[in-house]
Design a protein around this motif. Structure first.
Motif, short mmCIF file in Angstrom:
data_model
loop_
_atom_site.label_atom_id
_atom_site.label_comp_id
_atom_site.label_asym_id
_atom_site.label_seq_id
_atom_site.Cartn_x
_atom_site.Cartn_y
_atom_site.Cartn_z
N VAL A 84 32.96 -101.36 -3.17
CA VAL A 84 32.91 -100.20 -3.70
C VAL A 84 30.46 -99.21 -3.82
O VAL A 84 30.26 -100.76 -4.44
CB VAL A 84 33.81 -99.59 -4.61
CG1 VAL A 84 35.12 -99.65 -3.70
CG2 VAL A 84 33.02 -99.94 -5.39
N GLU A 125 26.29 -102.53 -3.61
CA GLU A 125 28.20 -102.77 -4.20
C GLU A 125 28.15 -103.70 -5.46
O GLU A 125 27.85 -104.51 -5.71
CB GLU A 125 27.93 -103.67 -2.43
CG GLU A 125 27.34 -103.38 -1.07
CD GLU A 125 28.15 -102.15 -0.83
OE1 GLU A 125 28.79 -101.65 -1.59
OE2 GLU A 125 29.08 -102.45 1.17
N ALA A 157 32.12 -100.22 2.90
CA ALA A 157 33.26 -101.53 1.91
C ALA A 157 32.64 -102.83 3.52
O ALA A 157 32.06 -103.43 2.97
CB ALA A 157 34.41 -101.72 2.23
N THR A 212 43.90 -100.19 -0.37
CA THR A 212 43.82 -100.39 -1.16
C THR A 212 42.13 -99.79 -2.01
O THR A 212 42.50 -98.93 -2.74
CB THR A 212 43.98 -101.89 -1.71
OG1 THR A 212 45.12 -102.42 -1.01
CG2 THR A 212 43.77 -101.78 -3.63
N ARG A 213 41.50 -100.28 -1.02
CA ARG A 213 40.12 -99.69 -1.28
C ARG A 213 40.04 -97.75 -1.39
O ARG A 213 39.47 -97.38 -2.45
CB ARG A 213 38.90 -100.47 -0.27
CG ARG A 213 37.84 -99.95 -0.51
CD ARG A 213 36.89 -99.98 0.36
NE ARG A 213 35.24 -99.69 -0.30
CZ ARG A 213 34.65 -98.37 0.39
NH1 ARG A 213 35.50 -97.63 0.72
NH2 ARG A 213 33.34 -98.56 0.60
N ASP A 230 36.04 -106.55 6.29
CA ASP A 230 36.61 -107.09 5.51
C ASP A 230 35.61 -107.66 4.29
O ASP A 230 35.50 -108.84 3.14
CB ASP A 230 37.94 -107.83 4.85
CG ASP A 230 38.79 -107.46 6.03
OD1 ASP A 230 38.98 -105.65 5.01
OD2 ASP A 230 40.38 -107.42 5.79
N TYR A 275 41.67 -96.67 -4.36
CA TYR A 275 41.41 -97.02 -5.47
C TYR A 275 40.05 -96.27 -5.81
O TYR A 275 39.78 -95.86 -6.65
CB TYR A 275 40.43 -98.53 -5.52
CG TYR A 275 39.40 -99.04 -6.33
CD1 TYR A 275 39.89 -99.38 -8.01
CD2 TYR A 275 38.37 -98.73 -6.44
CE1 TYR A 275 39.01 -99.66 -9.24
CE2 TYR A 275 37.33 -98.70 -7.52
CZ TYR A 275 37.38 -99.32 -8.82
OH TYR A 275 36.82 -99.38 -9.98
N PHE A 291 37.71 -106.15 -2.80
CA PHE A 291 36.50 -105.73 -1.87
C PHE A 291 35.15 -104.80 -2.77
O PHE A 291 35.25 -105.08 -4.07
CB PHE A 291 38.04 -104.65 -0.82
CG PHE A 291 38.85 -103.80 -2.13
CD1 PHE A 291 37.86 -102.86 -3.12
CD2 PHE A 291 39.80 -103.31 -2.77
CE1 PHE A 291 38.31 -101.38 -3.75
CE2 PHE A 291 40.39 -102.94 -3.62
CZ PHE A 291 39.50 -102.36 -4.72
N ARG A 349 43.85 -104.72 2.74
CA ARG A 349 42.39 -103.87 1.61
C ARG A 349 41.78 -102.55 1.54
O ARG A 349 41.66 -102.04 0.39
CB ARG A 349 41.29 -105.29 1.94
CG ARG A 349 42.04 -105.88 2.17
CD ARG A 349 40.61 -107.42 2.08
NE ARG A 349 41.22 -109.60 1.19
CZ ARG A 349 41.79 -109.74 3.02
NH1 ARG A 349 41.23 -109.56 3.89
NH2 ARG A 349 42.27 -110.95 2.52
#
Length: 659
Positions: free
Chosen positions: A506, A512, A630, A574-575, A471, A578, A504, A571
């Motif tokens: 991306v 990033e 990530a 969720t990432r 993470d 997204y 997070f 995470r």
């Protein structure tokens, strides 16, 4: 970092042997009580099994299972919370079979994971209750395209007479597998950790020692789900090993009325219980003064907090809220564990003050746990997770396989009789994670070590858990812990729902990009919120405290941030959502402060994410995927290079646990 006290010598090698022992020496003593809450304002309906009755029911079920499966077969337990779950789990073990603790198909948002576990475990039979039978049969038929023929045994329909003449099928070797503890599967297909009979008995005794239950009788009180590692060990294994009363309730009953948990704590002497960080905050904010009026908590022995990290502020708020009810401030016990180690690894001891650590944020980002002033707004505040019991813990440089000295951040490695055999049917992965060894064993005994994939340090003799490798958010060569960013974001504006947000990284054209997806509080709607103002507050707080620019802030309705089956925010999921565009209907605010994709602050949010608003636990196991953007690392620091050397499956997002 070793235990200073050896674990208790086990009188029995397996949990069913322990059940038979207590049935012989204390047959009429209460063993398990399930408190049901059939109505919204119910004070609870109690169902209790004595040790004699539990032993009878376990033997009856074991005899029934012997008719449908062979010893060593895997038996799935998609069973509702209750005494039937306890009986079902222990009955499978007594039959010499391998239990697969699971949840019924109705848990929102986790049908795919349940199907994946069943496909991996390939159970010979399923144990559930008559109430859940049709739901389970329908699910099995759906997964198998209507061709499923797996026998379904309902615990509550097995007759007592089935126990007559049955002889226990105890394993000849306690090193045989007792059950498969499946990980949350947030970043890949779920993996089953093989927990042996010796592992679970050892870990139960380690936990009993850590929380003082080896010297004094306690009552285990719990609402954590029994399919999860902490719920299973603390509410089933530990009381069975020690002969203690275990009082259970359903996680949903806690969610609907959190004071129910506190009432059970107050009603039983020397209560020991576990909950994730959010549960303590939830109780502090939701329990009313009227509900506190008849509440007494002066008899509570230990309250285990298994989140990562444990926040000192949460313990302070909880104890401030219930100090007038007699709750001692020394009951809070921050703890650390994971399913690969059965569950328990280290804990602060009850009766001792909370270990508080204020760390320099910049030093921590560089891999050093250096003290800072507690009043420094940029300090990272952590609670110490104490010391291990009956096992060894080291902080390792995974690249050089060397033990790191106190104050340096590295990977947490564990060795002890509680560490599982490996992952079911995953030999190569098992060797990478469970078969680590140090290059220099001067300060680390030889043998196999478990690589947890968690980052931590030892400071003042206590274990600090600083985060999870996979993470880490790395921007311009600096490490940022996502839970740090999330804590700052949720304190920045009252509209951000606590513990329901994910930070997070991306991929971006220039490196990033950092994103925060956050749920808004239940008392508000997106149409009523000034979303750009919320985003500005979050951006400003993160920039001021972390020196980090957020690329996106996405505000979504309650229940839409992805979570694992254990209830912890994922995470990774969720990432992924997204990146798939699942949150594009929400109020997404770009770096300039204006909503993205034409969304206005007044629009109602829409999301494709499946809601799961049932908090169950935050203690869990973890895996990492170094190939995930990530978790990609830059060569800017030696510490980042060390982190990149971790195995691809050292940890998975589950759970605070919880835990």
């Amino acid at each position: 970092m070793d235990s200073r006290r050896p674990p208790l010598t086990p009188a029995c090698q397996t949990l069913p042997q322990c059940v038979r022992h207590w049935a012989e020496v204390a047959p009429e003593r209460r063993a398990f009580t399930f408190v049901d809450h059939p109505a919204p304002h119910s004070r609870g309906v109690h169902r209790t099994l004595t040790w004699r009755r539990l032993d009878l029911r376990v033997r009856a079920l074991a005899a029934r299972l012997a008719e449908v499966a062979e010893p060593g077969a895997r038996i799935a337990l998609p069973c509702p919370q209750g005494v039937e779950y306890v009986t079902g789990f222990l009955g499978v073990l007594a039959a010499g079979m391998v239990a697969v603790p699971l949840y019924p198909p109705g848990l929102p948002g986790h049908a795919d994971r349940l199907a994946g576990v069943l496909a991996d475990a390939r159970p010979a039979a399923v144990v559930t209750t008559s109430r859940a039978r049709q739901e389970v049969r329908d699910f099995l038929a759906g997964v198998a395209g209507g061709r499923d023929r797996t026998p379904v045994v309902c615990v509550d329909e097995v007759a007592d007479d089935d126990a007559r003449g049955w002889r226990p099928a105890d394993p000849d070797d306690a090193a045989t597998t007792a059950y498969l503890q499946y990980t949350s599967g947030s970043t890949r297909a779920p993996a089953g950790v093989e927990i042996t009979h010796a592992n679970v008995v050892a870990n139960a005794r380690q936990a009993l020692t850590a929380y003082g239950a080896d010297a004094h009788p306690v009552t285990c009180v719990g609402w954590l789900p029994l399919y999860h590692d902490m719920g299973l060990v603390l509410s089933v294994a530990a009381p069975v090993v020690r002969g203690l009363l275990s009082v259970l309730m359903d996680p949903a009953a806690f969610l609907h009325e959190p004071v129910r948990w506190l009432r059970l704590l107050g009603a039983h002497p020397r209560a020991v219980s576990a909950a994730p960080n959010f549960a303590y905050d939830y109780c502090a904010s939701a329990v009313t003064d009227a509900q506190k009026a008849d509440l007494r908590l002066d008899g509570v022995t230990a309250l285990i907090n298994g989140s990562e990290p444990v926040r000192p502020g949460t313990a302070d708020r909880f104890h401030a809220a219930f100090a007038d009810q007699g709750l001692a401030p020394t009951t809070h016990c921050p703890s650390y564990g994971l399913a690969e180690a059965t569950v328990f690894v280290s804990a602060a001891r009850p009766g001792a003050p909370l270990g508080r650590f204020a760390l320099d944020r910049d030093a921590l980002a560089a891999g050093k746990a250096l003290p800072a002033r507690p009043d420094d707004p940029r300090a990272v505040l952590l609670a110490g997770c104490g010391t291990p019991a009956g096992q060894r813990v080291r902080i390792a440089d995974p690249a050089g396989r060397a033990v790191l000295p106190e104050g340096e951040v590295g990977e947490i490695w564990v060795q002890g009789p509680n560490v599982g055999r490996g992952y079911w049917n995953r030999a190569e992965e098992s060797e990478r994670v469970f078969g680590a060894g140090f290059a220099d064993t001067g300060d680390a005994p030889d043998g196999r070590w478990l690589r947890t994939g968690d980052l931590g340090a030892v400071l003042d003799g206590q274990l600090l858990v600083t985060g999870r490798l996979k993470d880490l958010v790395i921007v311009d060569g600096r490490n940022h812990y996502p839970q740090d960013l999330e804590a700052t974001a949720q304190d920045a504006h009252p509209a951000v729902r606590r513990d329901r947000l994910a930070a997070f990284a991306v991929p971006g054209a220039a490196g990033e990009r950092v994103v925060i997806v956050a749920e808004h509080v239940r008392t508000a709607t997106l149409t009523a919120l000034d979303v750009p103002a919320v985003a500005r507050a979050v951006r400003g707080a993160v920039s001021a405290r972390h020196g980090l620019r957020l690329d996106d802030v996405v505000l979504v309705p309650p229940g839409t941030v992805a979570r694992t089956s254990s209830g912890k925010v994922s995470r990774a999921l969720t990432r992924g959502r997204y990146l798939e565009g699942a949150y594009t209907g929400g109020a997404e605010v770009g770096a300039g402060g204006a909503p993205l994709d034409g969304t206005t602050a007044g629009e109602t949010s829409r999301t494709d994410a499946r809601p799961n608003d049932l908090p169950v636990t935050e203690t869990s196991t973890r895996r990492t995927s170094p190939t995930d953007p990530a978790t990609r690392h830059t060569p800017a620091t030696d510490r980042a290079t060390r982190h990149a050397a971790l195995p691809s499956s050292a940890a998975d997002d589950t759970a605070e646990a919880a835990g």
